[in-house]
Design a protein around this motif. Structure first.
Motif, PDB file in Angstrom:
ATOM      1  N   LEU A 197       3.830  -4.054 -11.402  1.00  0.00           N
ATOM      2  CA  LEU A 197       4.366  -3.169 -10.196  1.00  0.00           C
ATOM      3  C   LEU A 197       4.747  -4.417  -9.169  1.00  0.00           C
ATOM      4  O   LEU A 197       5.766  -4.514  -8.365  1.00  0.00           O
ATOM      5  N   ALA A 198       3.877  -5.096  -8.855  1.00  0.00           N
ATOM      6  CA  ALA A 198       4.156  -6.162  -7.984  1.00  0.00           C
ATOM      7  C   ALA A 198       5.274  -6.852  -8.078  1.00  0.00           C
ATOM      8  O   ALA A 198       6.130  -7.182  -7.034  1.00  0.00           O
ATOM      9  N   GLU A 199       5.553  -7.237  -9.267  1.00  0.00           N
ATOM     10  CA  GLU A 199       7.163  -8.000  -9.713  1.00  0.00           C
ATOM     11  C   GLU A 199       8.095  -6.961  -9.117  1.00  0.00           C
ATOM     12  O   GLU A 199       9.230  -7.353  -8.610  1.00  0.00           O
ATOM     13  N   ARG A 200       7.947  -5.610  -9.503  1.00  0.00           N
ATOM     14  CA  ARG A 200       8.932  -4.779  -9.005  1.00  0.00           C
ATOM     15  C   ARG A 200       9.177  -4.671  -7.588  1.00  0.00           C
ATOM     16  O   ARG A 200      10.285  -4.642  -7.097  1.00  0.00           O
ATOM     17  N   PHE A 201       8.080  -4.567  -6.864  1.00  0.00           N
ATOM     18  CA  PHE A 201       8.069  -4.606  -5.209  1.00  0.00           C
ATOM     19  C   PHE A 201       8.569  -5.725  -4.723  1.00  0.00           C
ATOM     20  O   PHE A 201       9.182  -5.469  -3.774  1.00  0.00           O
ATOM     21  N   ALA A 202       8.782  -6.913  -5.416  1.00  0.00           N
ATOM     22  CA  ALA A 202       9.241  -8.202  -4.708  1.00  0.00           C
ATOM     23  C   ALA A 202      10.839  -8.048  -4.799  1.00  0.00           C
ATOM     24  O   ALA A 202      11.481  -8.698  -4.268  1.00  0.00           O
ATOM     25  N   ARG A 203      11.429  -7.089  -5.709  1.00  0.00           N
ATOM     26  CA  ARG A 203      12.827  -7.228  -5.709  1.00  0.00           C
ATOM     27  C   ARG A 203      13.662  -6.672  -4.803  1.00  0.00           C
ATOM     28  O   ARG A 203      13.181  -5.684  -3.862  1.00  0.00           O
ATOM     29  N   VAL A 250       4.514   3.889  -2.882  1.00  0.00           N
ATOM     30  CA  VAL A 250       5.012   4.414  -1.672  1.00  0.00           C
ATOM     31  C   VAL A 250       4.542   3.436  -0.492  1.00  0.00           C
ATOM     32  O   VAL A 250       5.594   3.221   0.539  1.00  0.00           O
ATOM     33  N   THR A 251       3.597   2.792  -0.715  1.00  0.00           N
ATOM     34  CA  THR A 251       2.979   2.065   0.530  1.00  0.00           C
ATOM     35  C   THR A 251       3.920   0.708   0.473  1.00  0.00           C
ATOM     36  O   THR A 251       4.393   0.076   1.644  1.00  0.00           O
ATOM     37  N   ALA A 252       4.108   0.319  -0.777  1.00  0.00           N
ATOM     38  CA  ALA A 252       5.181  -0.864  -0.651  1.00  0.00           C
ATOM     39  C   ALA A 252       6.372  -0.716  -0.112  1.00  0.00           C
ATOM     40  O   ALA A 252       7.154  -1.572   0.488  1.00  0.00           O
ATOM     41  N   LEU A 253       6.914   0.557  -0.479  1.00  0.00           N
ATOM     42  CA  LEU A 253       8.264   0.922   0.248  1.00  0.00           C
ATOM     43  C   LEU A 253       8.240   0.974   1.552  1.00  0.00           C
ATOM     44  O   LEU A 253       9.237   0.317   2.500  1.00  0.00           O
ATOM     45  N   ARG A 254       7.226   1.538   2.193  1.00  0.00           N
ATOM     46  CA  ARG A 254       6.853   1.699   3.798  1.00  0.00           C
ATOM     47  C   ARG A 254       6.815   0.259   4.311  1.00  0.00           C
ATOM     48  O   ARG A 254       7.097   0.123   5.414  1.00  0.00           O
ATOM     49  N   GLU A 255       5.982  -0.530   3.621  1.00  0.00           N
ATOM     50  CA  GLU A 255       5.865  -1.777   4.251  1.00  0.00           C
ATOM     51  C   GLU A 255       6.720  -3.037   3.986  1.00  0.00           C
ATOM     52  O   GLU A 255       6.551  -4.002   4.820  1.00  0.00           O
ATOM     53  N   GLY A 256       7.453  -2.858   2.936  1.00  0.00           N
ATOM     54  CA  GLY A 256       8.370  -3.740   2.736  1.00  0.00           C
ATOM     55  C   GLY A 256       7.610  -5.228   1.970  1.00  0.00           C
ATOM     56  O   GLY A 256       8.118  -6.237   2.204  1.00  0.00           O
ATOM     57  N   THR A 257       6.501  -4.898   1.154  1.00  0.00           N
ATOM     58  CA  THR A 257       5.889  -5.986   0.700  1.00  0.00           C
ATOM     59  C   THR A 257       5.358  -5.788  -0.510  1.00  0.00           C
ATOM     60  O   THR A 257       4.889  -4.501  -0.728  1.00  0.00           O
ATOM     61  N   PRO A 258       5.130  -6.658  -1.399  1.00  0.00           N
ATOM     62  CA  PRO A 258       4.390  -6.192  -2.722  1.00  0.00           C
ATOM     63  C   PRO A 258       2.937  -6.226  -2.654  1.00  0.00           C
ATOM     64  O   PRO A 258       2.190  -5.820  -3.614  1.00  0.00           O
ATOM     65  N   ALA A 259       2.641  -6.627  -1.499  1.00  0.00           N
ATOM     66  CA  ALA A 259       0.768  -6.603  -1.496  1.00  0.00           C
ATOM     67  C   ALA A 259       0.135  -5.221  -1.628  1.00  0.00           C
ATOM     68  O   ALA A 259      -0.960  -5.304  -2.520  1.00  0.00           O
ATOM     69  N   PRO A 260       0.662  -3.916  -1.593  1.00  0.00           N
ATOM     70  CA  PRO A 260      -0.133  -2.759  -2.025  1.00  0.00           C
ATOM     71  C   PRO A 260      -0.646  -2.877  -3.588  1.00  0.00           C
ATOM     72  O   PRO A 260      -1.443  -2.284  -3.935  1.00  0.00           O
ATOM     73  N   ALA A 261       0.307  -3.483  -4.152  1.00  0.00           N
ATOM     74  CA  ALA A 261       0.385  -3.620  -5.749  1.00  0.00           C
ATOM     75  C   ALA A 261      -1.257  -4.467  -6.104  1.00  0.00           C
ATOM     76  O   ALA A 261      -2.212  -3.739  -6.788  1.00  0.00           O
ATOM     77  N   ALA A 262      -1.606  -5.501  -5.193  1.00  0.00           N
ATOM     78  CA  ALA A 262      -2.743  -6.140  -5.399  1.00  0.00           C
ATOM     79  C   ALA A 262      -4.180  -5.406  -4.716  1.00  0.00           C
ATOM     80  O   ALA A 262      -5.113  -5.468  -5.557  1.00  0.00           O
ATOM     81  N   GLU A 263      -3.862  -4.666  -3.650  1.00  0.00           N
ATOM     82  CA  GLU A 263      -4.728  -3.927  -3.104  1.00  0.00           C
ATOM     83  C   GLU A 263      -5.230  -2.824  -4.086  1.00  0.00           C
ATOM     84  O   GLU A 263      -6.654  -2.471  -4.193  1.00  0.00           O
ATOM     85  N   ALA A 264      -4.166  -2.100  -4.518  1.00  0.00           N
ATOM     86  CA  ALA A 264      -4.531  -1.189  -5.701  1.00  0.00           C
ATOM     87  C   ALA A 264      -5.081  -1.655  -6.903  1.00  0.00           C
ATOM     88  O   ALA A 264      -6.054  -0.741  -7.473  1.00  0.00           O
ATOM     89  N   ARG A 265      -4.742  -2.759  -7.239  1.00  0.00           N
ATOM     90  CA  ARG A 265      -5.598  -3.363  -8.268  1.00  0.00           C
ATOM     91  C   ARG A 265      -6.907  -3.543  -8.158  1.00  0.00           C
ATOM     92  O   ARG A 265      -7.752  -3.339  -9.004  1.00  0.00           O
ATOM     93  N   THR A 266      -7.327  -4.244  -6.970  1.00  0.00           N
ATOM     94  CA  THR A 266      -8.691  -4.300  -6.604  1.00  0.00           C
ATOM     95  C   THR A 266      -9.425  -2.779  -6.641  1.00  0.00           C
ATOM     96  O   THR A 266     -10.536  -3.117  -7.350  1.00  0.00           O
ATOM     97  N   ILE A 267      -8.943  -1.942  -6.176  1.00  0.00           N
ATOM     98  CA  ILE A 267      -9.530  -0.496  -6.150  1.00  0.00           C
ATOM     99  C   ILE A 267      -9.817  -0.255  -7.866  1.00  0.00           C
ATOM    100  O   ILE A 267     -10.713   0.219  -8.157  1.00  0.00           O
TER     101      ILE A 267
END
Length: 201
Positions: free
Chosen positions: A85-91, A158-175
């Motif tokens: 997902l992080a790869e997808r968010f970075a597109r 949804v968070t990645a779309l709102r914030e415009g960054t792939p970071a939420p993927a890593a945060e969700a991964r940690t959880i």
């Protein structure tokens, strides 16, 4: 030639629906950008609703194939869904999840488009459950955990779309990693589902 016209309609509609929304894009716009005539359109689709369903059905298979391919390439672990997902968010063309977007726009849960979108999410849950089962989780626990992991996936989207960054993927991964770490260990001879290669940290 007819097959080519149908493919052009699907390609054009998918790109426009994803970028601008299903409701914002009319049939005339799709015809103009695809170069397909009105008569040809109605030979392939009964109307816009049928086109939306066809677009979602095709995207469902393509998206799940992409996810499975990327997870396999990344190591085949359940948590690898978040790295994919992080790869997808970075597109640059990332506009969230086409299926969540469609369910928001077509609020009627009995509409054909809504049903296709909901079925996609169930298929993703089943896929994640299979990843978990392969790592030693009993089937009932795998199904329950898969629902929670897909909840995290959707939240990250949804968070990645709102914030415009792939970071939420890593945060969700940690959880998700903490969720899996709290599970009982797998049976004898099965790999720890939370184990990570040293190089991945």
């Amino acid at each position: 030639m007819a097959t080519h016209a149908r493919a052009r309609l699907l390609d054009t509609a998918e790109a426009l629906f994803y970028a601008e929304g299903v409701r914002a894009v009319g049939v005339e716009r799709i015809l103009a950008e695809s170069g397909v005539g009105r008569a040809s359109f109605y030979r392939h689709f009964a109307g816009k609703d049928a086109l939306v369903v066809a677009v979602l059905t095709r995207r469902d298979q393509a998206w799940r194939d992409w996810l499975a391919d990327r997870v396999t390439a990344l190591g085949g672990r359940p948590l690898d869904v978040f790295d994919a997902l992080a790869e997808r968010f970075a597109r640059a063309d990332f506009r969230g999840c086409a299926f969540i977007n469609t369910m928001v726009e077509t609020a009627d849960p009995d509409s054909p488009a809504h049903r296709v979108a909901a079925a996609h999410k169930r298929q993703v849950v089943d896929y994640v459950a299979a990843l978990l089962a392969d790592r030693g989780h009993p089937a009932d626990r795998a199904a329950d955990l898969a629902h929670r992991i897909v909840l995290l996936m959707d939240g990250a989207i949804v968070t990645a779309l709102r914030e415009g960054t792939p970071a939420p993927a890593a945060e969700a991964r940690t959880i998700a990693a903490a969720l899996l770490a709290a599970e009982p260990p797998p049976g004898p001879g099965l790999e720890d589902p939370c184990a990570e290669p040293a190089a991945r940290g």
